[in-house]
Design a protein around this motif. Structure first.
Motif, PDB file in Angstrom:
ATOM      1  N   THR A  45    -129.833-146.962  24.284  1.00 27.61           N
ATOM      2  CA  THR A  45    -130.643-147.304  23.114  1.00 27.61           C
ATOM      3  C   THR A  45    -132.079-147.569  23.555  1.00 27.61           C
ATOM      4  OG1 THR A  45    -128.775-148.291  21.933  1.00 27.61           O
ATOM      5  CG2 THR A  45    -130.977-148.922  21.197  1.00 27.61           C
ATOM      6  N   HIS A  93    -130.950-143.609  19.650  1.00 24.64           N
ATOM      7  CA  HIS A  93    -129.619-143.811  20.221  1.00 24.64           C
ATOM      8  C   HIS A  93    -129.119-142.506  20.827  1.00 24.64           C
ATOM      9  CE1 HIS A  93    -129.188-147.800  18.419  1.00 24.64           C
ATOM     10  NE2 HIS A  93    -129.638-147.289  17.287  1.00 24.64           N
ATOM     11  N   GLN A 119    -125.287-149.572  27.363  1.00 29.92           N
ATOM     12  CA  GLN A 119    -124.088-150.369  27.136  1.00 29.92           C
ATOM     13  C   GLN A 119    -124.433-151.847  27.012  1.00 29.92           C
ATOM     14  OE1 GLN A 119    -121.491-149.276  30.406  1.00 29.92           O
ATOM     15  NE2 GLN A 119    -120.736-147.468  29.332  1.00 29.92           N
ATOM     16  N   GLY A 120    -125.558-152.110  26.340  1.00 32.37           N
ATOM     17  CA  GLY A 120    -125.992-153.483  26.114  1.00 32.37           C
ATOM     18  C   GLY A 120    -126.702-154.124  27.275  1.00 32.37           C
ATOM     19  N   ARG A 121    -126.781-153.431  28.410  1.00 29.86           N
ATOM     20  CA  ARG A 121    -127.457-153.964  29.599  1.00 29.86           C
ATOM     21  C   ARG A 121    -128.918-153.568  29.578  1.00 29.86           C
ATOM     22  NH1 ARG A 121    -128.927-151.330  33.978  1.00 29.86           N
ATOM     23  NH2 ARG A 121    -127.605-149.537  33.411  1.00 29.86           N
ATOM     24  N   SER A 122    -129.797-154.547  29.777  1.00 29.18           N
ATOM     25  CA  SER A 122    -131.226-154.285  29.763  1.00 29.18           C
ATOM     26  C   SER A 122    -131.657-153.507  30.998  1.00 29.18           C
ATOM     27  CB  SER A 122    -131.998-155.614  29.694  1.00 29.18           C
ATOM     28  OG  SER A 122    -133.384-155.390  29.721  1.00 29.18           O
ATOM     29  N   THR A 157    -131.750-150.265  26.693  1.00 24.40           N
ATOM     30  CA  THR A 157    -130.464-150.823  27.092  1.00 24.40           C
ATOM     31  C   THR A 157    -129.449-149.696  27.270  1.00 24.40           C
ATOM     32  OG1 THR A 157    -129.781-151.150  24.786  1.00 24.40           O
ATOM     33  CG2 THR A 157    -130.843-153.012  25.892  1.00 24.40           C
ATOM     34  N   SER A 210    -124.482-144.434  24.815  1.00 26.11           N
ATOM     35  CA  SER A 210    -124.611-145.862  25.126  1.00 26.11           C
ATOM     36  C   SER A 210    -126.049-146.274  25.401  1.00 26.11           C
ATOM     37  CB  SER A 210    -123.749-146.208  26.344  1.00 26.11           C
ATOM     38  OG  SER A 210    -124.178-145.470  27.481  1.00 26.11           O
TER      39      SER A 210
END
Length: 250
Positions: A157, A152, A168-171, A166, A155
């Motif tokens: 990961t 991490h 901010q959760g976007r692939s 990802t 934002s």
């Protein structure tokens, strides 16, 4: 031991025959498709997991019926494991932008025409080795349940077991080689790495460390994970040395 199946999508039948004959003694069986449509048909007909399914695709950029870049995009959108088959793109020596675009849309490596058969063999072996190492690592982690914790950075990961990235959760879409490059840098965050060190860490590279394709891959990674690829904050260039992955991010 059965030969490793490869698919060569190339309209020059004599070149395809030369490649087939040269690679055969090294344990490769080259299927040939003279058009893009024929190549896609062979891939669509290949049963998932079957031995005859190609383990690598050699794709010519200039074909009589379809653009090689479009074929590359279509391959990457195919269902199942076929979409992740390593792609070695053949390009004209005077078209560097085509090479850049090819790497950006999903090709794993490129080779300029005319090429030495020995270099083709080295690149094929390198791509297959990297792909096998990635697959073996993932299957071992799934089988033992002892995987690596996600990395991490703000934002961002990086899941090394699922091989996903990802922001901010976007692939973020990356090729297998680009993912390995990113992990190599992220695992050594804060440490400046030369191109030679990066390629050695990724392994499977039998080519010159000064192959500038690594810079193209870094550009593609930045485009995927940076808010502004032209002013990167995650992957920084150290002039005359190499790259460093920043510890502190957003």
């Amino acid at each position: 031991m059965s030969p490793t199946p490869l698919l060569m999508i190339e309209d020059d039948a004599r070149l395809a025959a030369m490649v087939r004959d040269y690679l055969a003694p090294s344990g490769f069986a080259v299927q040939h498709a003279g058009t893009g449509a024929a190549g896609l048909a062979k891939l669509g007909a290949s049963p998932q997991g079957a031995e005859q399914a190609p383990q690598l695709i050699v794709l010519d950029l200039m074909l009589p019926d379809m653009d090689g870049l479009d074929i590359c995009r279509r391959i990457r959108s195919l269902p199942g494991a076929t979409a992740h088959t390593p792609i070695l793109m053949l390009t004209a020596k005077g078209d560097p932008m085509d090479r850049v675009i090819g790497l950006e849309i999903g090709a794993d490596d490129y080779l300029a025409k005319p090429f030495e058969p020995r270099e083709l063999l080295a690149r094929v072996r390198a791509l297959l080795r990297r792909h096998a190492q990635s697959s073996t690592s993932l299957s071992t982690d799934e089988g033992t349940g002892s995987g690596h914790p996600p990395l991490h950075f703000g934002s961002l990961t990086i899941d090394r077991d699922a091989r996903t990235v990802t922001v901010q959760g976007r692939s973020c879409e990356l090729t297998s080689y680009q993912f390995d490059l990113l992990v190599t840098l992220a695992e050594r965050a804060g440490r400046v790495l030369t191109r030679e060190q990066i390629m050695e860490a990724v392994r499977g590279r039998e080519l010159e460390a000064f192959d500038r394709s690594i810079d193209v891959h870094m550009g593609r990674i930045r485009a995927a994970i940076e808010a502004d690829p032209k002013a990167p904050k995650r992957i920084l260039t150290v002039r005359g040395v190499g790259y460093v992955f920043a510890r502190q991010q957003d």
